[in-house]
Design an enzyme around this catalytic site. Structure first.
Site, PDB file in Angstrom:
ATOM      1  CG  ASN A  10      -1.913   1.335   1.319  1.00 24.59           C
ATOM      2  OD1 ASN A  10      -1.961   2.117   0.399  1.00 24.59           O
ATOM      3  ND2 ASN A  10      -2.237   1.407   2.691  1.00 24.59           N
ATOM      4  CE  LYS A  12      -0.115   3.429   4.650  1.00 23.34           C
ATOM      5  NZ  LYS A  12       0.002   3.419   6.187  1.00 23.34           N
ATOM      6  CG  HIS A  97      -5.740   2.259   4.934  1.00 21.13           C
ATOM      7  ND1 HIS A  97      -5.523   3.237   5.658  1.00 21.13           N
ATOM      8  CD2 HIS A  97      -4.753   0.869   4.854  1.00 21.13           C
ATOM      9  CE1 HIS A  97      -4.218   2.711   6.164  1.00 21.13           C
ATOM     10  NE2 HIS A  97      -4.048   1.560   5.488  1.00 21.13           N
ATOM     11  CD  GLU A  99      -3.004   5.588   6.509  1.00 23.42           C
ATOM     12  OE1 GLU A  99      -2.770   5.659   5.138  1.00 23.42           O
ATOM     13  OE2 GLU A  99      -1.954   5.056   7.178  1.00 23.42           O
ATOM     14  CD  GLU A 169      -3.606  -2.291   7.062  1.00 22.58           C
ATOM     15  OE1 GLU A 169      -2.667  -2.601   6.375  1.00 22.58           O
ATOM     16  OE2 GLU A 169      -4.346  -1.272   6.780  1.00 22.58           O
ATOM     17  N   GLY A 175       2.206   2.160  10.780  1.00 21.38           N
ATOM     18  CA  GLY A 175       3.085   2.973  10.834  1.00 21.38           C
ATOM     19  C   GLY A 175       3.754   3.546  11.917  1.00 21.38           C
ATOM     20  CB  SER A 215       4.581  -2.158  12.245  1.00 22.25           C
ATOM     21  OG  SER A 215       4.285  -0.852  12.589  1.00 22.25           O
TER      22      SER A 215
HETATM   23  P1  PGA Z   1       2.533  -0.001   7.655  1.00 20.83           P
HETATM   24  O1  PGA Z   1       1.254   0.342   6.840  1.00 20.83           O
HETATM   25  O2  PGA Z   1       3.220  -1.137   7.200  1.00 20.83           O
HETATM   26  O3  PGA Z   1       3.390   1.345   7.217  1.00 20.83           O
HETATM   27  O4  PGA Z   1       2.349   0.011   9.086  1.00 20.83           O
HETATM   28  C1  PGA Z   1       0.350  -0.585   6.803  1.00 20.83           C
HETATM   29  C2  PGA Z   1      -0.610  -0.034   6.104  1.00 20.83           C
HETATM   30  O5  PGA Z   1      -1.471   0.980   6.348  1.00 20.83           O
HETATM   31  O6  PGA Z   1      -1.652  -0.744   5.132  1.00 20.83           O
END
Ligand code: PGA
Length: 255
Positions: A10, A12, A97, A99, A169, A175, A215
């Site tokens: 992803n 982003k 997602h 976000e 998630e 993140g 992560s």
């Molecule tokens: P990350 O993000 O691996 O940077 O924690 C995962 C995601 O938001 O899909």
């Protein structure tokens, strides 16, 4: 039941169109040995999709987007339709997602509309669920996952599940460098599969892949992917470096 692992990046809002080919080609090159063993997907900003498709042509890498609208066309400024994504050559799309839920008003109801539209169009929908730290600490984990599943996947049929991937998630792990332990993740993955079984039947629920996201890195992927109900990963930060992403894919191939 053995489910083929699926590792999806992803990106982003991180990669420009002019930077896209190098990253996709880097991933393709670094993961050649795992072609056919693991499904490998790069989900990119919509504007990068054409460049990603061109760079992935003839390789084992598939391309997806990070969102889509549920209407085929019309007055929806700033949105992208499933038909546009398919026309560009995308095969996957991330839906709901955290976000998008947190910053852009995405609800379980709009997740449902987007997921059903994506599946009906022939895209594979990667539908995201997961609790915040506040919800987990407040004892609301199960309630939140059940609501996200039951509303987000309302009217998704057993036949639709061929085009469905679920990503668990935990918001507190995205993140942050803080990963759910393999046992914590497995517990929720099992809950997701049990909930799915109630919606579409146990047999179909066994076929649906459930990714972990938050992560995930080359160093922790193997122990997560060893768990019974963890069928892949949705990768943010570590998907932006071909070597790191390939390390996770290697772990999936060996799981
Ligand atoms: P990350 O993000 O691996 O940077 O924690 C995962 C995601 O938001 O899909």
């Amino acid at each position: 039941m053995s489910r083929k692992k699926i590792i999806a990046g992803n990106w982003k809002m991180n990669v420009k169109p002019s930077e896209t080919a190098a990253l996709v080609k880097g991933v393709a090159e670094a993961t050649k040995d795992f072609a056919g063993k693991v499904d490998i997907v790069c989900c990119t900003p919509a504007i990068d999709v054409p460049a990603a498709i061109a760079a992935a042509a003839g390789t084992q890498v598939e391309v997806g987007a990070e969102n889509c609208h549920w209407k085929e066309s019309g007055a929806y400024t700033g949105e992208i339709s499933t038909g546009m994504l398919l026309d560009a050559g995308a095969k996957y799309v991330i839906i709901g997602h955290s976000e998008r839920r947190q910053y852009f008003g995405e609800t379980d109801e709009t997740v449902n509309l987007r997921a059903r539209a994506a599946i009906a169009a022939g895209l594979t929908a990667i539908v995201c669920v997961g609790e915040t730290l506040e919800e987990r600490d407040g004892g609301k984990l199960e309630e939140v996952i059940l609501r996200q599943m039951n509303v987000g996947l309302k009217d998704v049929t057993a036949a639709d599940c061929a085009k469905l991937v679920i990503a668990y998630e935990p918001v507190w792990a995205i993140g942050t460098g803080r990963t759910a332990t393999p046992d914590q993740a497995q517990e929720v993955h099992a809950l997701i599969r049990a909930t799915l079984a109630k919606l579409v039947g146990a047999e179909t629920a066994e076929t649906v892949r459930i990714q972990y996201g938050g992560s995930m890195k080359p160093g922790n992927a193997a122990e997560l992917l060893a768990k019974k109900d963890i069928d892949g990963g949705l990768i943010g930060g570590a998907a932006l470096k071909a070597a790191d992403f390939a390390g996770i894919i290697a772990a999936a191939a060996n799981a």
